[in-house]
Scaffold this motif. Structure first.
Motif, PDB file in Angstrom:
ATOM      1  N   THR A 175       0.826  -1.201   0.000  1.00  0.00           N
ATOM      2  CA  THR A 175       0.000   0.000   0.000  1.00  0.00           C
ATOM      3  C   THR A 175       0.861   1.251   0.000  1.00  0.00           C
ATOM      4  OG1 THR A 175      -1.707  -1.204   1.216  1.00  0.00           O
ATOM      5  CG2 THR A 175      -1.874   1.189   1.197  1.00  0.00           C
ATOM      6  N   ALA A 176       1.942   1.223   0.774  1.00  0.00           N
ATOM      7  CA  ALA A 176       2.811   2.387   0.871  1.00  0.00           C
ATOM      8  C   ALA A 176       3.543   2.676  -0.428  1.00  0.00           C
ATOM      9  CB  ALA A 176       3.834   2.176   1.990  1.00  0.00           C
ATOM     10  N   SER A 177       3.645   1.651  -1.300  1.00  0.00           N
ATOM     11  CA  SER A 177       4.383   1.838  -2.547  1.00  0.00           C
ATOM     12  C   SER A 177       3.642   2.722  -3.535  1.00  0.00           C
ATOM     13  CB  SER A 177       4.667   0.486  -3.200  1.00  0.00           C
ATOM     14  OG  SER A 177       3.472  -0.127  -3.618  1.00  0.00           O
ATOM     15  N   VAL A 178       2.357   2.938  -3.291  1.00  0.00           N
ATOM     16  CA  VAL A 178       1.575   3.784  -4.186  1.00  0.00           C
ATOM     17  C   VAL A 178       1.740   5.224  -3.721  1.00  0.00           C
ATOM     18  CG1 VAL A 178      -0.692   4.261  -5.137  1.00  0.00           C
ATOM     19  CG2 VAL A 178      -0.058   1.927  -4.544  1.00  0.00           C
ATOM     20  N   THR A 179       2.480   6.009  -4.469  1.00  0.00           N
ATOM     21  CA  THR A 179       2.803   7.359  -4.018  1.00  0.00           C
ATOM     22  C   THR A 179       1.880   8.420  -4.580  1.00  0.00           C
ATOM     23  OG1 THR A 179       4.376   7.568  -5.836  1.00  0.00           O
ATOM     24  CG2 THR A 179       5.222   6.757  -3.741  1.00  0.00           C
ATOM     25  N   ALA A 180       1.276   8.149  -5.731  1.00  0.00           N
ATOM     26  CA  ALA A 180       0.433   9.178  -6.335  1.00  0.00           C
ATOM     27  C   ALA A 180      -0.834   8.536  -6.873  1.00  0.00           C
ATOM     28  CB  ALA A 180       1.176   9.872  -7.467  1.00  0.00           C
ATOM     29  N   LEU A 181      -1.950   8.801  -6.212  1.00  0.00           N
ATOM     30  CA  LEU A 181      -3.226   8.252  -6.628  1.00  0.00           C
ATOM     31  C   LEU A 181      -4.141   9.377  -7.081  1.00  0.00           C
ATOM     32  CD1 LEU A 181      -3.868   5.676  -3.776  1.00  0.00           C
ATOM     33  CD2 LEU A 181      -3.070   5.201  -6.078  1.00  0.00           C
ATOM     34  N   PRO A 182      -5.001   9.147  -8.061  1.00  0.00           N
ATOM     35  CA  PRO A 182      -5.932  10.178  -8.492  1.00  0.00           C
ATOM     36  C   PRO A 182      -6.860  10.576  -7.345  1.00  0.00           C
ATOM     37  CG  PRO A 182      -5.908   8.316 -10.014  1.00  0.00           C
ATOM     38  CD  PRO A 182      -5.153   7.906  -8.788  1.00  0.00           C
ATOM     39  N   ALA A 183      -7.293  11.813  -7.345  1.00  0.00           N
ATOM     40  CA  ALA A 183      -8.257  12.262  -6.338  1.00  0.00           C
ATOM     41  C   ALA A 183      -9.523  11.430  -6.474  1.00  0.00           C
ATOM     42  CB  ALA A 183      -8.577  13.738  -6.542  1.00  0.00           C
ATOM     43  N   THR A 184     -10.137  11.093  -5.342  1.00  0.00           N
ATOM     44  CA  THR A 184     -11.301  10.216  -5.359  1.00  0.00           C
ATOM     45  C   THR A 184     -12.409  10.775  -6.234  1.00  0.00           C
ATOM     46  OG1 THR A 184     -10.766   9.450  -3.141  1.00  0.00           O
ATOM     47  CG2 THR A 184     -13.004   9.067  -3.918  1.00  0.00           C
ATOM     48  N   GLY A 185     -12.665  12.095  -6.119  1.00  0.00           N
ATOM     49  CA  GLY A 185     -13.731  12.701  -6.908  1.00  0.00           C
ATOM     50  C   GLY A 185     -13.471  12.594  -8.389  1.00  0.00           C
ATOM     51  N   ASP A 186     -12.244  12.861  -8.828  1.00  0.00           N
ATOM     52  CA  ASP A 186     -11.893  12.773 -10.236  1.00  0.00           C
ATOM     53  C   ASP A 186     -11.980  11.332 -10.728  1.00  0.00           C
ATOM     54  OD1 ASP A 186     -11.420  15.464 -10.211  1.00  0.00           O
ATOM     55  OD2 ASP A 186      -9.250  15.288 -10.025  1.00  0.00           O
ATOM     56  N   ALA A 187     -11.508  10.403  -9.912  1.00  0.00           N
ATOM     57  CA  ALA A 187     -11.547   8.998 -10.302  1.00  0.00           C
ATOM     58  C   ALA A 187     -12.983   8.514 -10.430  1.00  0.00           C
ATOM     59  CB  ALA A 187     -10.790   8.147  -9.278  1.00  0.00           C
ATOM     60  N   LEU A 188     -13.831   8.914  -9.511  1.00  0.00           N
ATOM     61  CA  LEU A 188     -15.235   8.500  -9.556  1.00  0.00           C
ATOM     62  C   LEU A 188     -15.929   9.076 -10.783  1.00  0.00           C
ATOM     63  CD1 LEU A 188     -17.462   6.940  -8.145  1.00  0.00           C
ATOM     64  CD2 LEU A 188     -17.936   8.964  -6.754  1.00  0.00           C
ATOM     65  N   SER A 189     -15.636  10.331 -11.115  1.00  0.00           N
ATOM     66  CA  SER A 189     -16.219  10.941 -12.306  1.00  0.00           C
ATOM     67  C   SER A 189     -15.781  10.208 -13.566  1.00  0.00           C
ATOM     68  CB  SER A 189     -15.813  12.417 -12.394  1.00  0.00           C
ATOM     69  OG  SER A 189     -16.327  13.147 -11.295  1.00  0.00           O
ATOM     70  N   GLU A 190     -14.508   9.827 -13.605  1.00  0.00           N
ATOM     71  CA  GLU A 190     -14.004   9.093 -14.756  1.00  0.00           C
ATOM     72  C   GLU A 190     -14.644   7.712 -14.855  1.00  0.00           C
ATOM     73  OE1 GLU A 190     -11.440   8.276 -18.130  1.00  0.00           O
ATOM     74  OE2 GLU A 190     -12.476   9.984 -17.233  1.00  0.00           O
ATOM     75  N   ALA A 191     -14.828   7.057 -13.709  1.00  0.00           N
ATOM     76  CA  ALA A 191     -15.478   5.746 -13.705  1.00  0.00           C
ATOM     77  C   ALA A 191     -16.904   5.858 -14.226  1.00  0.00           C
ATOM     78  CB  ALA A 191     -15.467   5.174 -12.293  1.00  0.00           C
ATOM     79  N   ARG A 192     -17.608   6.873 -13.795  1.00  0.00           N
ATOM     80  CA  ARG A 192     -18.983   7.069 -14.267  1.00  0.00           C
ATOM     81  C   ARG A 192     -19.024   7.331 -15.765  1.00  0.00           C
ATOM     82  NH1 ARG A 192     -20.536  10.922  -9.156  1.00  0.00           N
ATOM     83  NH2 ARG A 192     -21.238   9.276  -7.724  1.00  0.00           N
ATOM     84  N   ARG A 193     -18.068   8.122 -16.259  1.00  0.00           N
ATOM     85  CA  ARG A 193     -18.031   8.435 -17.686  1.00  0.00           C
ATOM     86  C   ARG A 193     -17.769   7.181 -18.516  1.00  0.00           C
ATOM     87  NH1 ARG A 193     -14.675   9.239 -21.757  1.00  0.00           N
ATOM     88  NH2 ARG A 193     -12.820   8.703 -20.526  1.00  0.00           N
ATOM     89  N   LEU A 194     -16.781   6.403 -18.100  1.00  0.00           N
ATOM     90  CA  LEU A 194     -16.442   5.188 -18.832  1.00  0.00           C
ATOM     91  C   LEU A 194     -17.573   4.167 -18.770  1.00  0.00           C
ATOM     92  CD1 LEU A 194     -12.709   4.749 -17.757  1.00  0.00           C
ATOM     93  CD2 LEU A 194     -13.544   5.314 -20.054  1.00  0.00           C
ATOM     94  N   ALA A 195     -18.163   4.023 -17.597  1.00  0.00           N
ATOM     95  CA  ALA A 195     -19.247   3.053 -17.441  1.00  0.00           C
ATOM     96  C   ALA A 195     -20.452   3.437 -18.299  1.00  0.00           C
ATOM     97  CB  ALA A 195     -19.649   2.943 -15.978  1.00  0.00           C
ATOM     98  N   ALA A 196     -20.805   4.711 -18.284  1.00  0.00           N
ATOM     99  CA  ALA A 196     -21.969   5.164 -19.054  1.00  0.00           C
ATOM    100  C   ALA A 196     -21.765   4.981 -20.546  1.00  0.00           C
ATOM    101  CB  ALA A 196     -22.258   6.624 -18.735  1.00  0.00           C
ATOM    102  N   GLY A 197     -20.515   5.030 -20.999  1.00  0.00           N
ATOM    103  CA  GLY A 197     -20.235   4.888 -22.418  1.00  0.00           C
ATOM    104  C   GLY A 197     -20.221   3.457 -22.916  1.00  0.00           C
ATOM    105  N   ALA A 198     -20.345   2.491 -22.019  1.00  0.00           N
ATOM    106  CA  ALA A 198     -20.328   1.075 -22.399  1.00  0.00           C
ATOM    107  C   ALA A 198     -21.754   0.600 -22.675  1.00  0.00           C
ATOM    108  CB  ALA A 198     -19.698   0.240 -21.293  1.00  0.00           C
ATOM    109  N   ASP A 199     -22.006   0.194 -23.922  1.00  0.00           N
ATOM    110  CA  ASP A 199     -23.347  -0.254 -24.306  1.00  0.00           C
ATOM    111  C   ASP A 199     -23.522  -1.763 -24.234  1.00  0.00           C
ATOM    112  OD1 ASP A 199     -24.195   2.354 -24.831  1.00  0.00           O
ATOM    113  OD2 ASP A 199     -23.404   2.292 -26.879  1.00  0.00           O
ATOM    114  N   THR A 200     -22.429  -2.495 -24.035  1.00  0.00           N
ATOM    115  CA  THR A 200     -22.486  -3.946 -23.895  1.00  0.00           C
ATOM    116  C   THR A 200     -21.590  -4.360 -22.741  1.00  0.00           C
ATOM    117  OG1 THR A 200     -20.617  -4.368 -25.378  1.00  0.00           O
ATOM    118  CG2 THR A 200     -22.814  -4.187 -26.389  1.00  0.00           C
ATOM    119  N   LEU A 201     -21.759  -5.581 -22.274  1.00  0.00           N
ATOM    120  CA  LEU A 201     -20.908  -6.090 -21.208  1.00  0.00           C
ATOM    121  C   LEU A 201     -19.468  -6.228 -21.682  1.00  0.00           C
ATOM    122  CD1 LEU A 201     -23.347  -8.729 -19.715  1.00  0.00           C
ATOM    123  CD2 LEU A 201     -22.529  -6.660 -18.572  1.00  0.00           C
ATOM    124  N   GLU A 202     -19.283  -6.567 -22.960  1.00  0.00           N
ATOM    125  CA  GLU A 202     -17.937  -6.656 -23.505  1.00  0.00           C
ATOM    126  C   GLU A 202     -17.262  -5.287 -23.493  1.00  0.00           C
ATOM    127  OE1 GLU A 202     -15.584  -8.110 -27.591  1.00  0.00           O
ATOM    128  OE2 GLU A 202     -17.782  -8.171 -27.471  1.00  0.00           O
TER     129      GLU A 202
END
Length: 264
Positions: free
Chosen positions: A54-81
């Motif tokens: 866990t300590a080896s991860v020095t730079a992680l995206p901000a939670t809010g930005d990461a969540l927004s990106e996850a929502r964007r990517l998920a919404a753009g997926a029209d199939t399970l593939e």
């Protein structure tokens, strides 16, 4: 009878099994009548390994930005593939930088009547790229087949990268992956959902109840958008059954309830 002054050492496997039982039952802390200073006790090797990873991860995206990106990517997926491809390119989950080899999204029937959601991939899943392919997964497959559910399920997890040391994923790690889990639910539109283990049930149902309290009780999983909902049944994780085989009867009852629900 053991002498109270000379207690017998507890078998390691039994101790691990008991601790796992308490964890899955929802126990999060133990207290004594008086404080005890245990700071001089070195943590077990597994705990130190997790801390190091866990300590080896020095730079992680901000939670809010990461969540927004996850929502964007998920919404753009029209199939399970397409959703699987979106997950593979998502870099916002902290677990991705903690030693996981690859994203582990799903296996099963993409037109299944039942969505199964576990906690997170383990070592064998991280190696093979599919969820529930280790000992716990093979037990799950056997029980599903015996309940008449073989070929009728789609299996995923609340997180898609292996947590260090196979630890339980944190609520923050689950939250940033939740848009993908919800999108899988929306695309599949199953008749019912089976939630394996405390971490899965708590994440999906947004509750802090213990799995022993929730197990066997039908709840509802409803997405805030899109009018997608389905009955959801929390049950014990198959990894727990490997440690406590006597609990198989409870899970068997849950699987029969699930089979009856989708037939009805």
């Amino acid at each position: 009878m053991p002498n109270a002054m000379n207690p017998q050492p507890l078998d390691t496997a039994s101790a691990e099994s008991l601790l796992a039982f308490w964890r899955d039952a929802g126990v999060e802390a133990c207290y004594e009548d008086a404080p005890v200073d245990r700071t001089h006790v070195a943590p077990p090797p597994a705990v130190k390994a997790v801390a190091k990873a866990t300590a080896s991860v020095t730079a992680l995206p901000a939670t809010g930005d990461a969540l927004s990106e996850a929502r964007r990517l998920a919404a753009g997926a029209d199939t399970l593939e397409a959703l699987g491809q979106a997950i593979a390119q998502f870099e916002g989950c902290p677990l991705r930088g903690m030693g996981a080899k690859q994203a582990v999204f799903c296996r099963g029937n993409p037109e299944a009547e039942v969505l199964i959601v576990g906690e997170g991939p383990g070592a064998e899943e991280d190696q093979g790229g599919q969820p529930f392919i280790g000992k716990a997964g093979r037990l799950l497959d056997r029980m599903l087949a015996e309940a008449g559910l073989e070929g009728r399920v789609f299996i995923t997890n609340t997180v898609f990268w292996r947590p260090p040391g196979n630890r339980t994923p944190t609520a923050a790690e689950q939250a940033v992956c939740a848009p993908f889990v919800e999108r899988a639910f929306a695309l599949l539109r199953p008749k019912a959902v089976l939630l394996l283990g405390a971490a899965s049930a708590r994440s999906v149902l947004a509750t802090d109840e213990g799995i022993m309290r929730m197990r066997g009780q039908w709840r509802e999983w409803r997405l805030p958008e899109g009018a997608v909902s389905a009955p959801a049944l929390p049950t014990l994780h198959p990894a727990f059954l490997l440690r406590q085989p006597v609990a198989k009867r409870e899970v068997w009852a849950d699987l029969l309830s699930l089979a009856a629900r989708i037939e009805g």
